[in-house]
Design a protein around this motif. Structure first.
Motif, PDB file in Angstrom:
ATOM      1  N   ARG A 114       0.598  -1.529   0.339  1.00 42.61           N
ATOM      2  CA  ARG A 114       0.012   0.015   0.221  1.00 42.61           C
ATOM      3  C   ARG A 114       0.762   1.360  -0.191  1.00 42.61           C
ATOM      4  NH1 ARG A 114      -1.642   1.640   5.903  1.00 42.61           N
ATOM      5  NH2 ARG A 114       0.138   0.557   7.330  1.00 42.61           N
ATOM      6  N   ASP A 115       0.080   2.045  -0.173  1.00 45.49           N
ATOM      7  CA  ASP A 115       1.429   3.616  -0.171  1.00 45.49           C
ATOM      8  C   ASP A 115       0.732   4.320   1.028  1.00 45.49           C
ATOM      9  OD1 ASP A 115       1.663   3.782  -2.820  1.00 45.49           O
ATOM     10  OD2 ASP A 115      -0.882   4.943  -3.483  1.00 45.49           O
ATOM     11  N   TYR A 120       3.360   8.818   0.469  1.00 45.35           N
ATOM     12  CA  TYR A 120       3.531   8.035  -1.454  1.00 45.35           C
ATOM     13  C   TYR A 120       4.131   6.697  -1.905  1.00 45.35           C
ATOM     14  CZ  TYR A 120      -0.312  11.634   0.037  1.00 45.35           C
ATOM     15  OH  TYR A 120      -1.607  12.204   0.335  1.00 45.35           O
ATOM     16  N   THR A 121       4.945   6.416  -0.138  1.00 47.90           N
ATOM     17  CA  THR A 121       6.149   5.413  -1.331  1.00 47.90           C
ATOM     18  C   THR A 121       5.344   4.387  -1.075  1.00 47.90           C
ATOM     19  OG1 THR A 121       7.135   5.850   1.400  1.00 47.90           O
ATOM     20  CG2 THR A 121       7.765   6.331  -0.834  1.00 47.90           C
ATOM     21  N   GLU A 122       5.260   3.099  -1.737  1.00 49.81           N
ATOM     22  CA  GLU A 122       4.771   2.303  -0.970  1.00 49.81           C
ATOM     23  C   GLU A 122       5.204   1.236  -0.191  1.00 49.81           C
ATOM     24  OE1 GLU A 122       5.314  -1.477  -4.993  1.00 49.81           O
ATOM     25  OE2 GLU A 122       3.249  -0.571  -5.149  1.00 49.81           O
ATOM     26  N   ALA A 131       9.691   3.080   5.921  1.00 49.22           N
ATOM     27  CA  ALA A 131      10.481   2.817   6.168  1.00 49.22           C
ATOM     28  C   ALA A 131      11.181   4.361   4.905  1.00 49.22           C
ATOM     29  CB  ALA A 131      11.228   1.844   5.254  1.00 49.22           C
ATOM     30  N   HIS A 132      10.523   4.587   4.643  1.00 53.37           N
ATOM     31  CA  HIS A 132      11.336   6.551   3.357  1.00 53.37           C
ATOM     32  C   HIS A 132      10.903   7.191   4.180  1.00 53.37           C
ATOM     33  CE1 HIS A 132      11.147   3.321   0.375  1.00 53.37           C
ATOM     34  NE2 HIS A 132      10.193   2.791   0.498  1.00 53.37           N
TER      35      HIS A 132
END
Length: 153
Positions: A114-115, A120-122, A131-132
């Motif tokens: 999911r985002d 909005y990263t996967e 994680a981002h």
């Protein structure tokens, strides 16, 4: 050299294959006999022959074509294939499906994605932190249940 051959012959799958071939040859003889004794005469009666069409033939310029023998062999093959399919393949497929259906299938918990609602990263659907961007997020309850993890608050 002979020891390798002896090991090959005494291996379990080679012996099983030999037994299977012997049983298959005997089964083919039984089906061919049944076809010759019952099915071929019935088809011969239905088509207007005198009962057994395995002797049917035609000739062209003195060359004889015994097509009845081919028809008898084709009928024996079809009967053998049908009996093997319905009496061996179908029951074994049902047994295998019964045993494989009872095993717990492992679920890849990272497969559902999911985002992230912030960057909005996967990310994985069961993630509780991106994680981002390192934002704390609530895991998807369906993914958590599918993975068999305890519910998070």
């Amino acid at each position: 050299m002979l020891n390798g051959f002896k090991d090959f012959i005494l291996r379990g799958n080679v012996i099983s294959m030999a037994v299977g071939l012997a049983v298959g040859a005997a089964f083919t003889a039984v089906v061919a006999g049944f076809s010759t004794a019952f099915i071929t005469p019935l088809i011969g009666l239905a088509t207007g022959s005198v009962g057994d069409f395995s002797a049917a033939q035609f000739s062209v310029d003195g060359a004889i074509f015994p097509y009845g023998k081919f028809l008898a062999a084709a009928i024996a093959f079809l009967i053998t294939a049908a009996v093997l399919y319905f009496c061996v393949v179908v029951p074994m497929t049902k047994v295998q499906n019964r045993f494989t259906a009872n095993k717990d299938q492992k679920v890849d918990i990272k497969a559902a994605l999911r985002d992230c609602p912030r960057c909005y990263t996967e990310i994985p659907a069961i993630a509780s932190r991106c994680a981002h961007c390192t934002s704390e997020i609530k895991p998807d309850p369906q993914a958590v249940a599918l993975a068999g993890l305890p519910a998070q608050r």
